[in-house]
Scaffold this active site. Structure first.
Site, mmCIF file in Angstrom:
data_model
loop_
_atom_site.group_PDB
_atom_site.id
_atom_site.type_symbol
_atom_site.label_atom_id
_atom_site.label_comp_id
_atom_site.label_asym_id
_atom_site.label_seq_id
_atom_site.Cartn_x
_atom_site.Cartn_y
_atom_site.Cartn_z
ATOM 1 N N GLU A 141 -0.376 3.393 -5.878
ATOM 2 C CA GLU A 141 0.738 2.447 -6.030
ATOM 3 C C GLU A 141 1.257 2.350 -7.466
ATOM 4 O OE1 GLU A 141 -0.682 -1.133 -4.184
ATOM 5 O OE2 GLU A 141 -0.633 -0.190 -2.217
ATOM 6 N N ASP B 43 5.375 1.910 1.425
ATOM 7 C CA ASP B 43 4.496 1.024 0.649
ATOM 8 C C ASP B 43 3.837 0.113 1.685
ATOM 9 O OD1 ASP B 43 3.339 -1.009 -0.788
ATOM 10 O OD2 ASP B 43 5.187 -1.719 -1.721
ATOM 11 N N LYS C 141 -5.338 -5.359 5.141
ATOM 12 C CA LYS C 141 -5.491 -4.218 4.227
ATOM 13 C C LYS C 141 -6.799 -4.334 3.434
ATOM 14 C CE LYS C 141 -3.009 -1.961 0.445
ATOM 15 N NZ LYS C 141 -1.748 -1.961 -0.301
#
Ligand code: AMP
Length: 561
Positions: free
Chosen positions: A145, A6, A68
């Site tokens: 996700e 993750d 990110k």
């Protein structure tokens, strides 16, 4: 060995599937969460995780976080003169996680499944894949996700049900609607916003503080900014167990403070909460279900720990959401469960998962408006929330007399006009000149299970076929430049694993020294010198004892307990 990762905006986790179950792999500090922060010192040593987070406060110009949000863009972060793109910074985080996994598992790790926000576009997904490759990982799958989180919940769930996953991380928000009728788990719809997350809820406190102190944001130096952000984040988290907070920060030698109640904070967050509503409504509409038809609401992502967010969700759905799985770990656990599915582990091989493409993919065409052919219109080819993998073809025709080329714009988005959508790439093919509308070209979009797009163009008359796999960044680096950067990355050495706990406590001490004044400084200095002495003796158990003493001392000083 295959691992699940993750790769979060604020924190990253690594997990694996072993002995019939998913397992979180602790990092070198024995912790599950590794902050997605990178710092590089003047000698070229790379720090990742908590030590980098500490360094970021001392040396903001040598550190980067929240990168990110820039995945798939050309933005470069300057870390003490070293220019790194988001994917390169991410590769350093991945490298560190890979190393942790190798040590924990006692075997080489070669492959990874990496999760991305469902709303990540094609460029961002490709950049994530490249980050994995730069870290020496073969990225066998990119997973959404919320889908990963839903798997984590779904696998723990006994009954068939329809649920909505509300995933609010540090920088992104994803909503997905899934149905579980064992052994099938079907994703019905995904929606989201790439530009809202826990960090924005921190910004609310940051801004309120400056406003109440009458300080113009642009007058703050970088260091004060990072300290204020950190303190604002701590206060935000403190609302989970307290109805009132006090946000303090020294600015230009003067200590300022803001006292705020949860109610006041909630009011200030109202515009952010409003923004969360939109993707929820859209996902329900796309899935063709009403709020009442959702059996369970599942909270995922660190920011859903906020009482403000929880209250908002409870009010909207008229029920208490589930927290069955740790919201920080759900995505990593789900990615690890997907590792189990991938290697066909007998414990979970019967689960069938279907996922969807979260956004529409199309091309640009001219449209007859009754008077003339109007350019710039969007022709959707794969509609959002279509089950993947999928391959769809549309045929387009030459728009002008004696046209010699057809250029296919590859676009992503929902807008009627193509200029408002994201241009992912272009593909141009020659066509034999002739009357307008004579030449026909098939455009085929193929979207695979990793949500990676391949486009093929086929000219009917000449039988010419051309294919492209969308490459990621809009202005990709030249082969030569990419090679050079890759070598530079390989040269950066990681801070040695075994030194990490010592390094962390030293950096933390240094940072607290800088933040403190007067007598406090002197005590910190003495405690640090004590630890320095232990380090010099090079006796492992003595170093460990001294480190524990110093950590306890700093904890007491910081948290008062
Ligand atoms: P993630 O990317 O899922 O790790 O989420 C990280 C975000 O969750 C950060 O913005 C954190 O500040 C936020 N967060 C973590 N714990 C809490 C809490 N108790 N209250 C509010 N936000 C939190």
């Amino acid at each position: 060995m295959l691992i699940g990762i993750d790769l979060g905006t604020t924190n990253s986790l690594v997990a694996c599937f072993r002995n019939g179950k998913a397992e979180i792999i602790p990092n070198r500090l024995g912790e599950a969460l590794t902050p997605s922060v990178v710092s590089v010192d003047s000698k070229g040593t790379v720090y990742v995780g908590r030590s980098a987070k500490e360094r970021a406060m001392l040396y903001p110009l040598e550190s980067a976080s929240v990168f990110k949000r820039s995945m798939g863009t050309d933005r470069e972060y300057d870390l003490g003169g070293r220019k790194l793109r988001a994917e390169e910074l991410s590769s350093l985080v991945l490298r560190s996680l890979k190393e942790d996994a190798q040590v924990y598992l006692g075997e080489p790790v070669t492959d990874a499944i990496i999760s991305v926000p469902a709303y990540f576009n094609d460029l961002q997904r490709k950049a994530t894949k490249r980050a994995g490759e730069l870290a020496g990982l073969n990225v066998v799958r990119i997973v959404n996700e919320p889908t990963a989180a839903a798997i984590a919940y779904g696998m723990a769930e006994r009954n068939d049900s329809r649920y909505l996953v509300f995933d609010l991380g540090g920088g992104t928000f994803d909503v997905s609607i899934l149905e579980l009728y064992k052994p099938i788990m079907e994703v019905h719809a995904i929606a989201g916003d790439n530009f809202i997350g826990g960090e924005d809820f921190t910004d609310v406190l940051y801004d309120l503080f400056l406003e109440s102190a009458g300080i113009a944001p642009e007058t703050l130096d970088l260091k004060t900014r990072s300290i204020l952000r950190k303190n604002a984040e701590s206060c935000k988290c403190a609302f989970s167990h307290s109805n009132e907070i006090m946000l303090c920060c020294p600015v230009q030698g003067k200590l300022h403070a803001l006292r705020l109640t949860l109610e006041e904070y909630e009011r200030a967050c109202a515009p952010l909460l409003e923004r969360l509503r939109k993707p929820i409504e859209r996902s329900l509409k796309d899935a063709g279900v009403s709020l009442q038809q959702i059996d369970q609401v599942v909270l995922v992502g660190g920011a859903t720990r906020s009482p403000v967010v929880r209250k908002f969700v409870a009010k909207l759905f008229g029920r208490i959401p589930s927290f069955g799985v740790n919201p920080d770990e759900a995505v990593a656990i789900g990615a690890a469960l997907q590792c189990g599915m991938k290697v066909r582990d007998k414990e979970i091989q019967e689960v069938v998962l279907t996922d969807v493409c979260p956004f529409t993919l199309g091309t640009e065409v001219m449209v007859d408006n009754g008077a003339f052919e109007e350019p710039g219109h969007y022709l959707p080819i794969i509609e959002r929330n279509t089950v993947i993998p999928v391959s769809r073809t549309e045929t387009v025709y030459t728009a002008h007399e004696n046209q010699t080329r057809i250029t296919v714009k590859i676009l992503q988005g929902e807008s009627r006009m193509s200029q408002n959508n994201l241009l992912l790439g272009e593909l141009s093919v020659p066509v034999p000149p002739g009357p307008k509308g004579k030449e026909a070209v098939d455009i085929t979009y193929t979207y695979d299970v990793n949500s990676l797009l391949e486009v093929e163009v086929y000219v009917h008359s000449s039988k010419l076929r051309r294919k492209i796999l969308i490459q990621g960044n809009k202005s990709p680096l030249s082969q030569e430049e990419a090679q050079k950067r890759m070598e530079a990355l390989q040269h950066l050495k990681q801070n040695p694993r075994e030194e990490e706990p010592n390094r962390l406590v030293l950096l933390r001490g240094e940072r607290m020294y800088e933040e403190a004044t007067g007598e406090k400084r002197r005590v910190i200095d003495r405690a640090m010198m004590e630890f320095d002495r232990a380090l010099k003796k090079q006796d492992r158990s003595e170093i460990q004892r001294a480190r524990e003493t110093l950590t306890k001392f700093l904890d007491e000083m910081q948290y008062g307990s």
